[in-house]
Design a protein around this motif. Sequence first.
Motif, PDB file in Angstrom:
ATOM      1  N   ARG A   1       0.831  -1.209   0.000  1.00 26.83           N
ATOM      2  CA  ARG A   1       0.000   0.000   0.000  1.00 26.83           C
ATOM      3  C   ARG A   1       0.860   1.251   0.000  1.00 26.83           C
ATOM      4  N   TRP A   2       1.937   1.230   0.809  1.00 35.11           N
ATOM      5  CA  TRP A   2       2.863   2.363   0.835  1.00 35.11           C
ATOM      6  C   TRP A   2       3.509   2.577  -0.531  1.00 35.11           C
ATOM      7  N   ALA A   3       3.908   1.479  -1.174  1.00 34.97           N
ATOM      8  CA  ALA A   3       4.553   1.586  -2.479  1.00 34.97           C
ATOM      9  C   ALA A   3       3.590   2.107  -3.537  1.00 34.97           C
ATOM     10  N   LEU A   4       2.350   1.638  -3.508  1.00 35.08           N
ATOM     11  CA  LEU A   4       1.355   2.119  -4.472  1.00 35.08           C
ATOM     12  C   LEU A   4       1.082   3.600  -4.286  1.00 35.08           C
ATOM     13  N   ARG A   5       1.050   4.062  -3.036  1.00 40.90           N
ATOM     14  CA  ARG A   5       0.810   5.479  -2.781  1.00 40.90           C
ATOM     15  C   ARG A   5       1.963   6.319  -3.319  1.00 40.90           C
ATOM     16  N   ARG A   6       3.188   5.837  -3.138  1.00 37.29           N
ATOM     17  CA  ARG A   6       4.345   6.568  -3.679  1.00 37.29           C
ATOM     18  C   ARG A   6       4.338   6.577  -5.210  1.00 37.29           C
ATOM     19  N   MET A   7       3.945   5.454  -5.815  1.00 33.36           N
ATOM     20  CA  MET A   7       3.849   5.422  -7.275  1.00 33.36           C
ATOM     21  C   MET A   7       2.811   6.408  -7.777  1.00 33.36           C
ATOM     22  N   ALA A   8       1.687   6.503  -7.052  1.00 30.65           N
ATOM     23  CA  ALA A   8       0.649   7.459  -7.451  1.00 30.65           C
ATOM     24  C   ALA A   8       1.139   8.900  -7.346  1.00 30.65           C
ATOM     25  N   GLU A   9       2.117   9.139  -6.476  1.00 28.05           N
ATOM     26  CA  GLU A   9       2.685  10.482  -6.327  1.00 28.05           C
ATOM     27  C   GLU A   9       3.792  10.752  -7.344  1.00 28.05           C
ATOM     28  N   GLY A  10       4.076   9.759  -8.199  1.00 27.62           N
ATOM     29  CA  GLY A  10       5.092   9.944  -9.223  1.00 27.62           C
ATOM     30  C   GLY A  10       6.470   9.482  -8.825  1.00 27.62           C
ATOM     31  N   ARG A  11       6.620   8.792  -7.688  1.00 24.33           N
ATOM     32  CA  ARG A  11       7.924   8.293  -7.252  1.00 24.33           C
ATOM     33  C   ARG A  11       8.164   6.934  -7.888  1.00 24.33           C
ATOM     34  N   LEU A  12       8.575   6.946  -9.143  1.00 19.26           N
ATOM     35  CA  LEU A  12       8.696   5.702  -9.902  1.00 19.26           C
ATOM     36  C   LEU A  12       9.919   4.880  -9.523  1.00 19.26           C
ATOM     37  N   ASP A  13      10.769   5.418  -8.656  1.00 14.78           N
ATOM     38  CA  ASP A  13      11.927   4.647  -8.205  1.00 14.78           C
ATOM     39  C   ASP A  13      11.598   3.788  -6.986  1.00 14.78           C
ATOM     40  N   THR A  14      10.328   3.709  -6.601  1.00 14.99           N
ATOM     41  CA  THR A  14       9.916   2.929  -5.436  1.00 14.99           C
ATOM     42  C   THR A  14      10.053   1.431  -5.723  1.00 14.99           C
ATOM     43  N   ARG A  15      10.639   0.702  -4.791  1.00 15.84           N
ATOM     44  CA  ARG A  15      10.761  -0.749  -4.884  1.00 15.84           C
ATOM     45  C   ARG A  15      10.300  -1.359  -3.559  1.00 15.84           C
ATOM     46  N   VAL A  16       9.538  -2.435  -3.639  1.00 14.75           N
ATOM     47  CA  VAL A  16       8.949  -3.018  -2.438  1.00 14.75           C
ATOM     48  C   VAL A  16       9.565  -4.359  -2.058  1.00 14.75           C
ATOM     49  N   ARG A  17      10.226  -5.044  -2.991  1.00 14.64           N
ATOM     50  CA  ARG A  17      10.776  -6.362  -2.674  1.00 14.64           C
ATOM     51  C   ARG A  17      11.800  -6.332  -1.548  1.00 14.64           C
ATOM     52  N   PRO A  18      12.708  -5.346  -1.471  1.00 14.75           N
ATOM     53  CA  PRO A  18      13.672  -5.346  -0.364  1.00 14.75           C
ATOM     54  C   PRO A  18      13.026  -5.260   1.013  1.00 14.75           C
ATOM     55  N   LEU A  19      11.778  -4.792   1.094  1.00 17.03           N
ATOM     56  CA  LEU A  19      11.104  -4.661   2.382  1.00 17.03           C
ATOM     57  C   LEU A  19      10.493  -5.978   2.851  1.00 17.03           C
ATOM     58  N   MET A  20      10.481  -6.994   1.997  1.00 15.36           N
ATOM     59  CA  MET A  20       9.804  -8.245   2.323  1.00 15.36           C
ATOM     60  C   MET A  20      10.674  -9.216   3.126  1.00 15.36           C
ATOM     61  N   GLY A  21      11.966  -8.895   3.282  1.00 14.29           N
ATOM     62  CA  GLY A  21      12.822  -9.773   4.065  1.00 14.29           C
ATOM     63  C   GLY A  21      13.012 -11.124   3.411  1.00 14.29           C
ATOM     64  N   ARG A  22      12.947 -12.183   4.229  1.00 15.08           N
ATOM     65  CA  ARG A  22      13.193 -13.537   3.733  1.00 15.08           C
ATOM     66  C   ARG A  22      11.904 -14.300   3.441  1.00 15.08           C
TER      67      ARG A  22
END
Length: 349
Positions: free
Chosen positions: A83-104
Motif C-alpha cells: 500500500r505504501w509503495a502504491l501510494r508513492r507510485m501514485a505520487e510519481g515516485r517511480l523509483d519505489t521498490r517493495v521487494r527489499p522490504l519483504m525480508g526472507r
Amino acid sequence: MFRWTPGRLFWKLVVALWISMILSIAVAATYFYLTGQAPPPPRDGIERIGVLPLAPLVSAGIAILITGLALAWYLSRPLQHLRWALRRMAEGRLDTRVRPLMGRRSDEIVDLAHDFDRMAVQLQQLTESRRILLHDISHELRSPLTRIQAAIGLLRQDPSQSDAMISRIGRESERLDALIEELLTLHRMEAGEAVRERVDIIELLHAIAEDADFEARASSRSVTIEAPGQFVANVNGDLIYRAFENVIRNAVKFSPEDAVVEIQCQVTDNGRMLKTTVRDRGPGVPEHMLEAIFQPFIRVEGSEPVHGAGLGLAIALRAIEMHGGHVRACRRAGGGLEVLLTLPLHLES
C-alpha cells in the motif's frame, strides 16, 4: 482460464491453524493430566460444554488468539508495504521498490512484490524514454525550422538570392514533412493500428531490393538478393515494407563506393519462420551501440553526417516486433554490419 491451486501462503495458513488446534488440545490434555481429572462423560450422547473446566478453555482461547494475532501481523505487514509503495507510485515516485522490504519471506505476496517492482521498472523506463523522445523531437524539429527562418531572413536582406533561399526552404520543408510522417508512423505502431493482409514477404523483398539496387547504382553501389521460394503471411504490408526498406536503404547509405549490399533470406522451422540478413561493408557500429541504433534519433558516434532523422531503424524494429519478430545487429567479419530480421508466420485462422 484461471485455475486455482493451493499456493505457499495457503499451506502456511493451514499449518498455522493446525498449530493452533494442537496447542489447544495440548493445553487441555496437560490440564487434565496435572489435575488428575478426566473429561466428563457425554450426557444423552451430547457433551455439555458448560460442565467442562474453565481453565483449559481459557488457555485454548489464549493460544488461538496469539496464533491469530501472529497470522494477522504476518499477512498485514507486507500488504502495508504494498500500500505504501502504491501510494508513492501514485505520487510519481517511480523509483519505489517493495521487494527489499519483504525480508526472507517466500510466498505469493513476495511474488506480487516482484511483479510490482517489474512494473515500476517498466514504467520508469517508459517515462524516461518518453522524456528523451520529446527532447529529441524538439531538437529535430527546431533544426530545420531554424534553417528556414535563417533563409527567410537572408531573403529579406538580399532579394537577389531568392532562388537559392527558396530552394533551401523547400528542402527543409521536405525534411520536416518526412520527420513528421515517420513520427506518425511510430505513433500508429505504438497505438496498434495495423490492418493485416496476406503478403508474400519474399516477393516484397525482391521488389525492395530491385528499387534499392537501381538507386544505389547512381552512387556506384549495388544490392544483391538471395531469396528463393515464397513466404506468405498475414501482415501489415505497409509496415513490413517500411521495415525491410529502412534496413536495406540504411545499409546502402553507409556503404562505400563499389560496395555490395547483400540480402539473404532463409525459411526455417518447417516454413514457420523467415530469417533475413542484410550485410554491408560500411564503417560498422561500435559494440556498445549495437542495440542503441534501434532507438529513435540515435546516430552512430563519429559517423559522417547524413540526411535523416534517425528513425528508420527504430521504425523497422517496432514494425517487426509488432508481428512477433525480432531484429538484432552484429559486427560483420572483415568490416561492416549485419542486421538479422526474424519474422514468424502468421495466418488468419
